[in-house]
Scaffold this active site. Sequence first.
Site, mmCIF file in Angstrom:
data_model
loop_
_atom_site.group_PDB
_atom_site.id
_atom_site.type_symbol
_atom_site.label_atom_id
_atom_site.label_comp_id
_atom_site.label_asym_id
_atom_site.label_seq_id
_atom_site.Cartn_x
_atom_site.Cartn_y
_atom_site.Cartn_z
ATOM 1 N N VAL A 250 23.302 10.173 28.420
ATOM 2 C CA VAL A 250 25.002 10.387 27.666
ATOM 3 C C VAL A 250 25.799 9.837 28.945
ATOM 4 C CG1 VAL A 250 26.790 11.232 26.239
ATOM 5 C CG2 VAL A 250 24.527 12.109 25.560
ATOM 6 N N MET B 82 22.643 25.951 31.158
ATOM 7 C CA MET B 82 23.473 26.492 31.781
ATOM 8 C C MET B 82 24.485 27.037 31.459
ATOM 9 S SD MET B 82 21.393 27.206 35.861
ATOM 10 C CE MET B 82 22.468 25.809 36.761
ATOM 11 N N GLY B 83 24.940 26.375 30.487
ATOM 12 C CA GLY B 83 26.346 25.862 30.245
ATOM 13 C C GLY B 83 27.433 25.314 30.663
ATOM 14 N N GLU C 128 17.242 13.370 29.226
ATOM 15 C CA GLU C 128 16.311 12.680 30.475
ATOM 16 C C GLU C 128 16.763 11.931 31.894
ATOM 17 O OE1 GLU C 128 16.327 8.822 28.483
ATOM 18 O OE2 GLU C 128 14.114 9.604 27.026
ATOM 19 N N HIS D 32 25.491 17.902 26.265
ATOM 20 C CA HIS D 32 24.414 18.492 25.818
ATOM 21 C C HIS D 32 25.061 18.933 24.053
ATOM 22 C CE1 HIS D 32 25.745 21.175 30.282
ATOM 23 N NE2 HIS D 32 24.470 20.812 29.571
#
EC number: 6.3.2.1
Length: 284
Positions: A178, A30-31, A150, A37
């Site tokens: 992360v 969704m940016g 995850e 990401h």
Amino acid sequence: MVIIETLPLLRQQIRRWRQDGKRIALVPTMGNLHEGHMQLIDEARARADIVVVSIFVNPMQFERPEDLASYPRTLQEDSEKLTRRGVELVFAPAPADVYPQGLEQQTYVDVPGISTMLEGASRPGHYRGVATIVSKLFNLVQPDLACFGEKDYQQLALIRKMVADMGYDINIVGVPTVRAKDGLALSSRNGYLTAEERKIAPQLSKIMNALAEQLSNGERHVDELLEQTAEHLRNAGFTPDELFIRDADSLQPLGVESQRAVVLMAAWLGKARLIDNQQVDLTL
């Protein structure tokens, strides 16, 4: 890198790559992209010839219009990050292109069970919105594989069930969460934290890890563990929202045959709703 906003142009480009025998990976977003990401993109890059990133703030999965309106739109900054990462294509459509007849007339994809349990019980329609847009992206991009974090454990389980039930020939790759150096899971929502709240936020993962350790050590009084954890969160400055201990494979309550558990947590800190999870091996 090319940015495509319309469905016909996307189909045209995908058709070219397919004719050339390219292996395609999709990373739906969704940016408002962050390093989490980027890890999804790196995983996709390692497994495919072409990486397609979708950037679409999906109105179907928002319950409150004000949340949809306030969600950060950072396409320019995102595009620069993706260019540096070597992404081949960004698909950034407008809602009118994705849902030309509006949400009320849109065909939905509903995944029974998973979409209405746990977090889905308190966010009606959310996972239906997720399943619908991901299914549509799968149909448009026709990827060989798709990468999901995850961190949203229930969402990943939902996508895997949808793919299995619908017969999609797509490999779903789960990528580990992360974290910042202090343990906080990276999230677009972290931008809502004040400087003082950001100092408190890592306590979420520490409290979660303490709960996971108790499970690993053989503690099975789930209700007591959850009550203690909620109290620890409140004492640290959070407002607990969702706390679950479930079978990591079925998302059902733990049973005598459960081999893996998952701790699922969501808590408010100021204006930020933070989520995290931890898997636990129960066989050790």
